[in-house]
Design an enzyme around this catalytic site. Structure first.
Site, PDB file in Angstrom:
ATOM      1  CG  HIS A  94      -3.374  -0.904  -6.603  1.00  0.00           C
ATOM      2  ND1 HIS A  94      -3.675  -0.320  -5.405  1.00  0.00           N
ATOM      3  CD2 HIS A  94      -3.472  -2.234  -6.374  1.00  0.00           C
ATOM      4  CE1 HIS A  94      -3.968  -1.250  -4.504  1.00  0.00           C
ATOM      5  NE2 HIS A  94      -3.850  -2.427  -5.078  1.00  0.00           N
TER       6      HIS A  94
ATOM      7  NE  ARG B 215      -4.217  -1.618   0.184  1.00  0.00           N
ATOM      8  CZ  ARG B 215      -4.331  -2.652  -0.652  1.00  0.00           C
ATOM      9  NH1 ARG B 215      -3.433  -2.862  -1.583  1.00  0.00           N
ATOM     10  NH2 ARG B 215      -5.392  -3.451  -0.589  1.00  0.00           N
TER      11      ARG B 215
HETATM   12  P1  NDP Z   1      -1.421 -11.656   4.826  1.00  0.00           P
HETATM   13  O1  NDP Z   1      -2.394 -11.131   5.811  1.00  0.00           O
HETATM   14  O2  NDP Z   1      -1.566 -13.055   4.345  1.00  0.00           O
HETATM   15  O3  NDP Z   1       0.074 -11.509   5.396  1.00  0.00           O
HETATM   16  C1  NDP Z   1       0.493 -10.363   6.061  1.00  0.00           C
HETATM   17  C2  NDP Z   1       1.911 -10.576   6.564  1.00  0.00           C
HETATM   18  O4  NDP Z   1       2.370  -9.338   7.120  1.00  0.00           O
HETATM   19  C3  NDP Z   1       1.987 -11.616   7.674  1.00  0.00           C
HETATM   20  O5  NDP Z   1       3.164 -12.366   7.559  1.00  0.00           O
HETATM   21  C4  NDP Z   1       2.035 -10.756   8.939  1.00  0.00           C
HETATM   22  O6  NDP Z   1       2.707 -11.347  10.047  1.00  0.00           O
HETATM   23  C5  NDP Z   1       2.843  -9.573   8.440  1.00  0.00           C
HETATM   24  N1  NDP Z   1       2.610  -8.414   9.300  1.00  0.00           N
HETATM   25  C6  NDP Z   1       1.452  -7.762   9.561  1.00  0.00           C
HETATM   26  N2  NDP Z   1       1.656  -6.769  10.447  1.00  0.00           N
HETATM   27  C7  NDP Z   1       2.967  -6.794  10.761  1.00  0.00           C
HETATM   28  C8  NDP Z   1       3.776  -6.042  11.646  1.00  0.00           C
HETATM   29  N3  NDP Z   1       3.278  -5.049  12.384  1.00  0.00           N
HETATM   30  N4  NDP Z   1       5.077  -6.357  11.742  1.00  0.00           N
HETATM   31  C9  NDP Z   1       5.601  -7.377  11.002  1.00  0.00           C
HETATM   32  N5  NDP Z   1       4.878  -8.140  10.154  1.00  0.00           N
HETATM   33  C10 NDP Z   1       3.578  -7.846  10.030  1.00  0.00           C
HETATM   34  O7  NDP Z   1      -1.461 -10.633   3.596  1.00  0.00           O
HETATM   35  P2  NDP Z   1      -1.164 -10.945   2.058  1.00  0.00           P
HETATM   36  O8  NDP Z   1       0.188 -11.533   1.964  1.00  0.00           O
HETATM   37  O9  NDP Z   1      -2.293 -11.689   1.448  1.00  0.00           O
HETATM   38  O10 NDP Z   1      -1.212  -9.462   1.434  1.00  0.00           O
HETATM   39  C11 NDP Z   1      -0.355  -8.443   1.894  1.00  0.00           C
HETATM   40  C12 NDP Z   1      -0.813  -7.096   1.338  1.00  0.00           C
HETATM   41  O11 NDP Z   1      -0.535  -7.008  -0.057  1.00  0.00           O
HETATM   42  C13 NDP Z   1      -2.320  -6.828   1.400  1.00  0.00           C
HETATM   43  O12 NDP Z   1      -2.708  -6.424   2.696  1.00  0.00           O
HETATM   44  C14 NDP Z   1      -2.487  -5.718   0.393  1.00  0.00           C
HETATM   45  O13 NDP Z   1      -2.292  -4.466   1.022  1.00  0.00           O
HETATM   46  C15 NDP Z   1      -1.355  -5.966  -0.602  1.00  0.00           C
HETATM   47  N6  NDP Z   1      -1.849  -6.401  -1.914  1.00  0.00           N
HETATM   48  C16 NDP Z   1      -1.516  -5.640  -3.014  1.00  0.00           C
HETATM   49  C17 NDP Z   1      -1.925  -6.013  -4.276  1.00  0.00           C
HETATM   50  C18 NDP Z   1      -1.512  -5.237  -5.468  1.00  0.00           C
HETATM   51  O14 NDP Z   1      -1.974  -5.543  -6.577  1.00  0.00           O
HETATM   52  N7  NDP Z   1      -0.649  -4.271  -5.343  1.00  0.00           N
HETATM   53  C19 NDP Z   1      -2.747  -7.217  -4.476  1.00  0.00           C
HETATM   54  C20 NDP Z   1      -3.000  -7.945  -3.287  1.00  0.00           C
HETATM   55  C21 NDP Z   1      -2.579  -7.528  -2.036  1.00  0.00           C
HETATM   56  P3  NDP Z   1       2.154 -12.700  10.742  1.00  0.00           P
HETATM   57  O15 NDP Z   1       2.441 -13.801   9.732  1.00  0.00           O
HETATM   58  O16 NDP Z   1       2.987 -12.814  11.957  1.00  0.00           O
HETATM   59  O17 NDP Z   1       0.688 -12.497  10.976  1.00  0.00           O
HETATM   60  C1  OXD Z   2      -5.696  -6.328  -2.992  1.00  0.00           C
HETATM   61  C2  OXD Z   2      -5.295  -5.353  -3.956  1.00  0.00           C
HETATM   62  O1  OXD Z   2      -5.622  -6.036  -1.795  1.00  0.00           O
HETATM   63  O2  OXD Z   2      -5.666  -5.499  -5.120  1.00  0.00           O
HETATM   64  O3  OXD Z   2      -6.092  -7.443  -3.383  1.00  0.00           O
HETATM   65  O4  OXD Z   2      -4.565  -4.417  -3.636  1.00  0.00           O
END
Ligand code: NDP
Ligand code: OXD
Length: 310
Positions: A273, A225
């Site tokens: 995006h 993001r």
């Molecule tokens: P998940 O919820 O599966 O994974 C999030 C990861 O981030 C976990 O490993 C979590 O730790 C870690 N995390 C969260 N908070 C913290 C913190 N404070 N400190 C350290 N680690 C942290 O999310 P996804 O992998 O599915 O997606 C990640 C992001 O990608 C989405 O939230 C979205 O914003 C973005 N996205 C962007 C897209 C694009 O097209 N640009 C498409 C899809 C998603 P833990 O494992 O310990 O819980």
């Molecule tokens: C998502 C994205 O969160 O598209 O899936 O950013």
């Protein structure tokens, strides 16, 4: 169960068709034509939809995000209290994100910006060949997306470290967590890939202090993001030469205004995006499964934990 598809444009028809292909009996309403608000039991929506609209549906029992990220659903005023929110987990969403990460890691690793500049000047000149084993990559976030990208980078021979909130053990990945782990991963990342959710803890996490702890000449890749990066700090780190380049799929705001400096900075590669775009036909089975579960009072899949913010 009446389902409101709260999105606009051609996506509306694609989502409707995909959901109906899985369950032809679904009563799907296309926003803004919700019909009787009391009939709406589920809303499938993206961040552009006004959250205040959700308060109009007294029988609402499930909100489904059209993406993996849910920060757009947790911003004020939030979703109605007590109504669960589900995110998407999807093999195509995950693999598309890893493609974006690999594309941009390899772009920088193989010195593509320098070769493009040479091509523009008709310069035939071989640059020193980079070694994958010498390019350390850090992945912030080891969830659905981060773990897949980290594994694929490791398979190419890069030394890969990852960072999560809670401790993890992942074969082939040096796992870090918490504040100490953040410092460690910053200091050892020649390329840093951000795949974190946007939460109060992670907003602005990539700021001047973080960039200063990264090795000189490092690269930043952000497909999570725009709010993770303090954009003026990134521009300053690029201008000073401390960071060598950045690939950004996300910005703040989106869309990025035409006169924004991120568009034209020579060290930045931008995509709108588009790293991983949800394919309705691929995710429809899990959405329809969740709608059925909500109707039957069964445990829901891929629920958001409001206390964590993801
Ligand atoms: P998940 O919820 O599966 O994974 C999030 C990861 O981030 C976990 O490993 C979590 O730790 C870690 N995390 C969260 N908070 C913290 C913190 N404070 N400190 C350290 N680690 C942290 O999310 P996804 O992998 O599915 O997606 C990640 C992001 O990608 C989405 O939230 C979205 O914003 C973005 N996205 C962007 C897209 C694009 O097209 N640009 C498409 C899809 C998603 P833990 O494992 O310990 O819980
Ligand atoms: C998502 C994205 O969160 O598209 O899936 O950013």
């Amino acid at each position: 169960m009446a389902v409101l598809l709260a999105t606009k444009g051609h996506a509306q028809a694609a989502w409707r068709d995909a959901l109906l292909a899985c369950d032809p009996g679904l009563d799907i309403r296309l926003w803004p034509d919700a019909g009787d608000p009391a009939a709406i039991e589920a809303v499938v929506m993206w961040g552009t939809h006004d959250l205040a609209d959700l308060a109009r549906y007294p029988a609402l029992r499930l909100v489904v995000s059209m993406g993996a990220g849910v920060d757009h659903l947790l911003r004020p005023p939030g979703t109605p209290k007590g109504v669960p929110v589900a995110r998407l987990k999807d093999v195509l969403l995950t693999s598309a994100m890893s493609e974006w990460v690999l594309l941009n890691v390899l772009r920088f690793h193989r010195q593509d910006p320098a070769y493009r500049a040479q091509q523009a000047a008709a310069i035939w000149h071989e640059l020193p060949a980079p070694a994958t084993a010498a390019r350390r990559i850090g992945v912030l976030g080891l969830g659905e997306l981060g773990q897949d990208a980290a594994g694929k980078l490791a398979a190419l021979g890069f030394p890969v470290a990852g960072w999560s909130r809670l401790p993890k053990t992942i074969p082939g990945i040096a796992c870090h967590h918490g504040a100490e782990g953040f410092d460690a991963i910053l200091r050892q990342s020649d390329m840093l890939v951000c795949l974190l959710p946007l939460t109060p803890e992670t907003r602005g996490i990539l700021d001047a202090g973080a960039f200063a702890r990264m090795p000189r000449g490092a690269f930043l890749l952000n497909a999570a993001r725009g709010g993770h990066v303090v954009q003026p700090d990134l521009l300053a780190a690029l201008d000073s030469g401390h960071l060598a380049g950045a690939a950004l799929d996300v910005t703040d705001p989106e869309p990025l205004p035409p006169d924004h400096p991120l568009w034209r900075h020579p060290g930045i590669v931008l995509t709108p995006h588009a790293a991983s775009i949800t394919i309705p036909a691929s995710v429809a089975p899990q959405v329809v499964d969740n709608l059925r579960r909500a109707r039957e009072g069964q445990p829901l899949l891929n629920l958001v934990d409001f206390s964590r913010g993801y």
